[in-house]
Design a protein around this motif. Structure first.
Motif, short mmCIF file in Angstrom:
data_model
loop_
_atom_site.label_atom_id
_atom_site.label_comp_id
_atom_site.label_asym_id
_atom_site.label_seq_id
_atom_site.Cartn_x
_atom_site.Cartn_y
_atom_site.Cartn_z
N CYS A 1 -5.55 10.93 9.64
CA CYS A 1 -4.54 10.70 10.31
C CYS A 1 -4.86 11.26 11.76
CB CYS A 1 -3.41 11.86 10.13
SG CYS A 1 -1.95 11.75 11.10
N GLY B 1 -5.56 12.34 4.52
CA GLY B 1 -4.70 12.25 3.38
C GLY B 1 -5.42 11.59 2.20
N CYS C 1 2.08 12.67 6.44
CA CYS C 1 1.12 13.61 7.05
C CYS C 1 1.90 15.16 7.15
CB CYS C 1 0.44 13.28 8.40
SG CYS C 1 -0.31 14.65 9.42
N PRO D 1 -1.76 5.47 5.17
CA PRO D 1 -2.21 5.18 3.80
C PRO D 1 -3.08 6.15 3.30
CG PRO D 1 -2.96 3.32 5.54
CD PRO D 1 -2.20 4.56 6.25
N HIS D 2 -2.92 6.34 1.84
CA HIS D 2 -3.48 7.40 1.19
C HIS D 2 -5.19 7.17 1.32
CE1 HIS D 2 -3.91 10.38 -1.83
NE2 HIS D 2 -4.85 9.52 -2.53
N GLY D 3 -5.89 8.28 1.57
CA GLY D 3 -7.09 8.36 1.65
C GLY D 3 -7.74 8.11 3.15
N THR D 4 -6.89 7.83 4.18
CA THR D 4 -7.37 7.63 5.51
C THR D 4 -7.10 8.88 6.39
OG1 THR D 4 -5.24 6.95 6.13
CG2 THR D 4 -6.97 5.20 5.39
N GLU E 1 0.94 -1.13 0.04
CA GLU E 1 0.05 -0.21 0.09
C GLU E 1 0.85 1.21 0.20
OE1 GLU E 1 -3.84 1.38 2.63
OE2 GLU E 1 -2.93 -0.57 2.99
N ASP E 2 0.71 2.22 -0.96
CA ASP E 2 1.26 3.44 -0.92
C ASP E 2 0.91 4.29 0.44
OD1 ASP E 2 2.61 2.92 -3.43
OD2 ASP E 2 1.08 3.79 -4.40
N LEU E 3 1.94 4.92 0.98
CA LEU E 3 1.92 5.63 2.15
C LEU E 3 2.36 7.17 1.65
CD1 LEU E 3 3.53 3.47 5.15
CD2 LEU E 3 1.07 3.66 4.19
N ILE E 4 1.49 8.27 2.43
CA ILE E 4 1.85 9.43 2.31
C ILE E 4 2.42 10.07 3.54
CG2 ILE E 4 0.61 9.83 0.31
CD1 ILE E 4 -1.64 11.04 2.10
#
Length: 91
Positions: free
Chosen positions: A85, A91, A72, A80-83, A67-70
């Motif tokens: 923080c 994100g 904060c 994870p992208h779309g969750t 899973e791609d992470l971004i």
């Protein structure tokens, strides 16, 4: 002058035979290379199934999907992208 002679007939038959042999050999080579490619892919599939069977027997959990992470921008955690923080940034 343009008559049909035994030499011309034999030469024509020999030429057709050589062309047929070359064509049949090239077809055989193509079939062999296709079989090798199929057997390699079959080999890869067998190895993958064997690794999964060993992993199941050893009790090791299956690999989690990647899973791609971004990062904060507020707190610097990777999520994870779309969750959302914990600091509230989505994100």
């Amino acid at each position: 002058m343009f008559g049909l002679s035994l030499t011309k007939i034999l030469f024509t038959v020999a030429l057709i035979a050589v062309a047929w042999l070359i064509f049949s050999r090239s077809q055989r080579d193509r079939e062999l290379s296709a079989r090798r490619r199929e057997s390699e892919s079959l080999k890869d599939r067998v190895e993958r199934v064997a690794r999964e069977a060993v992993r199941r027997r050893s009790g090791e959990p299956p690999a989690a999907p990647v899973e791609d992470l971004i990062e904060c921008p507020d707190c610097g955690r990777f999520i994870p992208h779309g969750t959302r923080c914990e600091c509230g940034w989505k994100g």
